[in-house]
Design a protein around this motif. Sequence first.
Motif, PDB file in Angstrom:
ATOM      1  N   MET B   1       0.740  -1.358   0.100  1.00 15.35           N
ATOM      2  CA  MET B   1      -0.133  -0.135   0.174  1.00 15.35           C
ATOM      3  C   MET B   1       0.933   1.131   0.127  1.00 15.35           C
ATOM      4  SD  MET B   1      -3.008   0.840   2.696  1.00 15.35           S
ATOM      5  CE  MET B   1      -3.994  -0.305   2.189  1.00 15.35           C
ATOM      6  N   LYS B   2       0.622   2.194  -0.957  1.00 15.26           N
ATOM      7  CA  LYS B   2       1.250   3.580  -0.984  1.00 15.26           C
ATOM      8  C   LYS B   2       0.807   4.494   0.198  1.00 15.26           C
ATOM      9  CE  LYS B   2       1.984   2.826  -5.926  1.00 15.26           C
ATOM     10  NZ  LYS B   2       1.538   2.813  -7.107  1.00 15.26           N
ATOM     11  N   ALA B   3       1.652   5.413   0.309  1.00 14.94           N
ATOM     12  CA  ALA B   3       1.248   6.620   1.226  1.00 14.94           C
ATOM     13  C   ALA B   3       1.709   7.852   0.833  1.00 14.94           C
ATOM     14  CB  ALA B   3       1.731   6.419   2.583  1.00 14.94           C
ATOM     15  N   ILE B   4       0.736   8.785   0.602  1.00 13.30           N
ATOM     16  CA  ILE B   4       1.553  10.173   0.354  1.00 13.30           C
ATOM     17  C   ILE B   4       0.998  11.017   1.418  1.00 13.30           C
ATOM     18  CG2 ILE B   4       1.576  10.123  -2.086  1.00 13.30           C
ATOM     19  CD1 ILE B   4      -0.809  11.756  -2.238  1.00 13.30           C
ATOM     20  N   CYS B  16      -2.483   9.992   2.928  1.00 17.43           N
ATOM     21  CA  CYS B  16      -3.510   9.303   2.236  1.00 17.43           C
ATOM     22  C   CYS B  16      -2.765   7.819   2.055  1.00 17.43           C
ATOM     23  CB  CYS B  16      -3.688  10.023   0.983  1.00 17.43           C
ATOM     24  SG  CYS B  16      -4.847   8.963  -0.024  1.00 17.43           S
ATOM     25  N   PHE B  17      -3.418   6.743   2.382  1.00 18.10           N
ATOM     26  CA  PHE B  17      -2.890   5.449   1.960  1.00 18.10           C
ATOM     27  C   PHE B  17      -3.871   4.809   1.171  1.00 18.10           C
ATOM     28  CE2 PHE B  17      -2.313   6.331   6.728  1.00 18.10           C
ATOM     29  CZ  PHE B  17      -0.892   5.987   6.836  1.00 18.10           C
ATOM     30  N   GLY B  18      -3.243   4.157  -0.068  1.00 21.79           N
ATOM     31  CA  GLY B  18      -3.999   3.359  -1.084  1.00 21.79           C
ATOM     32  C   GLY B  18      -3.169   2.868  -2.243  1.00 21.79           C
ATOM     33  N   ARG B  19      -3.931   2.817  -3.030  1.00 22.79           N
ATOM     34  CA  ARG B  19      -3.302   2.414  -4.604  1.00 22.79           C
ATOM     35  C   ARG B  19      -2.532   1.004  -4.133  1.00 22.79           C
ATOM     36  NH1 ARG B  19      -5.965   6.031  -5.102  1.00 22.79           N
ATOM     37  NH2 ARG B  19      -5.564   8.021  -6.570  1.00 22.79           N
ATOM     38  N   ASP B  20      -3.288   0.273  -3.496  1.00 20.12           N
ATOM     39  CA  ASP B  20      -2.549  -0.985  -3.035  1.00 20.12           C
ATOM     40  C   ASP B  20      -2.268  -1.957  -3.972  1.00 20.12           C
ATOM     41  OD1 ASP B  20      -1.482  -3.164  -1.551  1.00 20.12           O
ATOM     42  OD2 ASP B  20      -3.210  -3.435  -0.393  1.00 20.12           O
ATOM     43  N   PRO B  24      -6.692  -7.546  -3.441  1.00 21.21           N
ATOM     44  CA  PRO B  24      -7.365  -8.592  -4.316  1.00 21.21           C
ATOM     45  C   PRO B  24      -8.080  -7.970  -5.320  1.00 21.21           C
ATOM     46  CG  PRO B  24      -7.613  -9.108  -1.848  1.00 21.21           C
ATOM     47  CD  PRO B  24      -6.946  -8.011  -1.897  1.00 21.21           C
ATOM     48  N   GLU B  25      -8.067  -8.608  -6.586  1.00 26.79           N
ATOM     49  CA  GLU B  25      -8.380  -7.736  -7.854  1.00 26.79           C
ATOM     50  C   GLU B  25      -9.927  -7.298  -7.763  1.00 26.79           C
ATOM     51  OE1 GLU B  25      -9.293  -8.619 -12.356  1.00 26.79           O
ATOM     52  OE2 GLU B  25      -8.452 -10.278 -11.323  1.00 26.79           O
ATOM     53  N   LYS B  26     -10.828  -7.942  -6.980  1.00 24.46           N
ATOM     54  CA  LYS B  26     -12.266  -7.693  -7.136  1.00 24.46           C
ATOM     55  C   LYS B  26     -12.819  -6.815  -6.103  1.00 24.46           C
ATOM     56  CE  LYS B  26     -14.026 -10.888 -10.457  1.00 24.46           C
ATOM     57  NZ  LYS B  26     -15.296 -11.524 -10.805  1.00 24.46           N
ATOM     58  N   ILE B  27     -11.629  -6.201  -5.178  1.00 29.24           N
ATOM     59  CA  ILE B  27     -12.088  -5.408  -4.177  1.00 29.24           C
ATOM     60  C   ILE B  27     -11.550  -3.917  -4.801  1.00 29.24           C
ATOM     61  CG2 ILE B  27     -10.990  -4.566  -1.937  1.00 29.24           C
ATOM     62  CD1 ILE B  27     -10.976  -7.460  -0.913  1.00 29.24           C
ATOM     63  N   ILE B  28     -12.832  -3.033  -4.244  1.00 30.32           N
ATOM     64  CA  ILE B  28     -12.528  -1.646  -5.013  1.00 30.32           C
ATOM     65  C   ILE B  28     -11.556  -0.902  -4.046  1.00 30.32           C
ATOM     66  CG2 ILE B  28     -14.366  -0.764  -3.238  1.00 30.32           C
ATOM     67  CD1 ILE B  28     -15.246   1.392  -5.310  1.00 30.32           C
ATOM     68  N   ASP B  29     -10.688  -0.360  -5.029  1.00 30.32           N
ATOM     69  CA  ASP B  29      -9.697   0.445  -4.360  1.00 30.32           C
ATOM     70  C   ASP B  29     -10.099   1.711  -3.307  1.00 30.32           C
ATOM     71  OD1 ASP B  29      -6.676   0.863  -3.949  1.00 30.32           O
ATOM     72  OD2 ASP B  29      -6.961   2.449  -5.506  1.00 30.32           O
ATOM     73  N   GLU B 168      -7.626   2.743 -11.999  1.00 32.94           N
ATOM     74  CA  GLU B 168      -6.718   1.949 -11.933  1.00 32.94           C
ATOM     75  C   GLU B 168      -5.906   2.068 -10.741  1.00 32.94           C
ATOM     76  OE1 GLU B 168      -6.052  -0.488 -14.644  1.00 32.94           O
ATOM     77  OE2 GLU B 168      -8.101   0.480 -15.375  1.00 32.94           O
ATOM     78  N   VAL B 169      -5.403   0.864 -10.122  1.00 34.54           N
ATOM     79  CA  VAL B 169      -4.708   1.049  -8.877  1.00 34.54           C
ATOM     80  C   VAL B 169      -3.136   1.701  -9.388  1.00 34.54           C
ATOM     81  CG1 VAL B 169      -3.046  -0.247  -7.491  1.00 34.54           C
ATOM     82  CG2 VAL B 169      -5.266  -1.222  -8.110  1.00 34.54           C
ATOM     83  N   SER B 170      -2.878   1.963 -10.597  1.00 30.82           N
ATOM     84  CA  SER B 170      -1.645   2.697 -11.050  1.00 30.82           C
ATOM     85  C   SER B 170      -2.026   4.383 -11.202  1.00 30.82           C
ATOM     86  CB  SER B 170      -1.211   1.984 -12.283  1.00 30.82           C
ATOM     87  OG  SER B 170      -2.177   2.142 -13.258  1.00 30.82           O
ATOM     88  N   ALA B 171      -3.233   4.592 -11.012  1.00 23.89           N
ATOM     89  CA  ALA B 171      -3.580   6.144 -11.153  1.00 23.89           C
ATOM     90  C   ALA B 171      -2.924   6.823 -10.212  1.00 23.89           C
ATOM     91  CB  ALA B 171      -5.203   6.271 -11.265  1.00 23.89           C
ATOM     92  N   PRO B 172      -2.750   8.082 -10.745  1.00 22.59           N
ATOM     93  CA  PRO B 172      -1.934   8.987  -9.515  1.00 22.59           C
ATOM     94  C   PRO B 172      -2.718   9.245  -8.578  1.00 22.59           C
ATOM     95  CG  PRO B 172      -2.424  10.232 -11.940  1.00 22.59           C
ATOM     96  CD  PRO B 172      -2.753   8.682 -11.967  1.00 22.59           C
TER      97      PRO B 172
END
Lengths: 203, 245
Positions: B1-4, B16-20, B24-29, B168-172
């Motif tokens: 999980m990323k943090a900024i 903010c923690f997120g973009r993990d 698991p794929e079907k879990i909303i970010d 996307e999980v990769s989104a900024p």
Amino acid sequence: MSESNDAADTFISVAHVASELFKAQSIAEELSITSKNARALAVRAGSTAAGFNEITRFIEGLSKLTIDAARSVNTIAISQTKIASDLFRSQSFVSKLDKVDYEPVKGHVNELAPIYDEVNQARSQLERKIRISLRELVDRLDETKMELRATQVVSVVSRVEASRAHEDFQNSLNSVADKVSSAGQRINSHLERARRHLAHLRT
Amino acid sequence: MKAISIFQKGSHQWLCFGRDPDKPEKIIDTNQYMVTNGESSIILDPGGVELFSQMLTSVLRYTTLDNIKALFSSHQDPDIISSLGLWDQCLKNSKLYSPWLWESFIRHFGMSNIEFEAIPDEGSEIQLGNIVLQFVPAHYLHSSGNMHVYDKEAKILMSGDVGAALDEVSAPFYVEDFEAHIPKMEYFHRRWMPSNKAKEEWINRVRKLDIEIIAPQHGGIFKNDMVGKFLDWFERLDVGIATNK
Ligand SMILES: [Fe+2]
Ligand SMILES: [Fe+2]
């Protein structure tokens, strides 16, 4: 299986036990009606079926025994399910904690250590409670099974009584004997099934 | 999980923690926020059971468990607060601030150590170290009992599902191109938000606040001129599209 029971597995097994006992209980309730009918029959058969009163009392006793057993198993099962779900929660909590990537800063206390201690303590307490109550459950089932063996005797005695009774009543009395023996067998098979659900658990 | 860090001034910080990437794929970010001031932290919408380990990992990098004085759940959804039963076993003297409406529901997630602090319908505020956080009503956006968190010092509004985008999980972490962002949030708002009236009330309330950042629970964060763009867009949007035809 490791030294402790898996919580989810435990409460699923216990739920199965409770459902088997529930089925046994409804058979016992039927048996109780049979016994009342038999009593009425004995009255009408009069002195020719004197021994029958004794038998009906016996059937009632058996049916009460099964119903009581089902009730107490149910009570144990409910409290077990509660303990098992608490255990499930602490087991899953520990597995989540295990995944925490944490290294205490040098010179600082390890914050997770006391939490581990506490949850592990709670966990072993719950595990102990589960084992005690599983033991209780197994004993109760075995006890009931033993007592149920008497149903076969009752059914034999009923047949003997039937042969002595007036022929007007013979068929009815024989049918009571059939019902008792079939009820006993069915209850027994539910108890056995219940017992099998617990076989793999550590007590 | 990323943090900024989305705000920092002295010991006053918003993370903010997120973009993990391991989610698991079907879990909303989801975005989880932690506001810290001095020795006190509050976690806003701490998230679901599935993210708990990653969240605890992340949180412990920035604060101690003792310093987590409170949790906040904007509403009752599982992606917001189903981890409660797990936090409950870590936090000894903590409180959960949440709309009063949900207390008897949220307790189903398991809560024996944490104390429930009901937020009344009109909102309330709490002291965190030497700053004040306001709980701002956002009922029916989307939940029938719903709160947002406003920090006057940091000029941040944590807006729960309002402003949410499925990305996307990769989104900024921040929204960079508003027009490109619209398709990621349009259906979500039109479908999840049930009431135009509730939306208008909220817009009027929020327009009176001095806001530099709108921080939603899903997707990109709106900063500076994106804040106004979002409010204008949301104001025009017709929500509550579900029909039973
Ligand atoms: Fe939601
Ligand atoms: Fe959400």
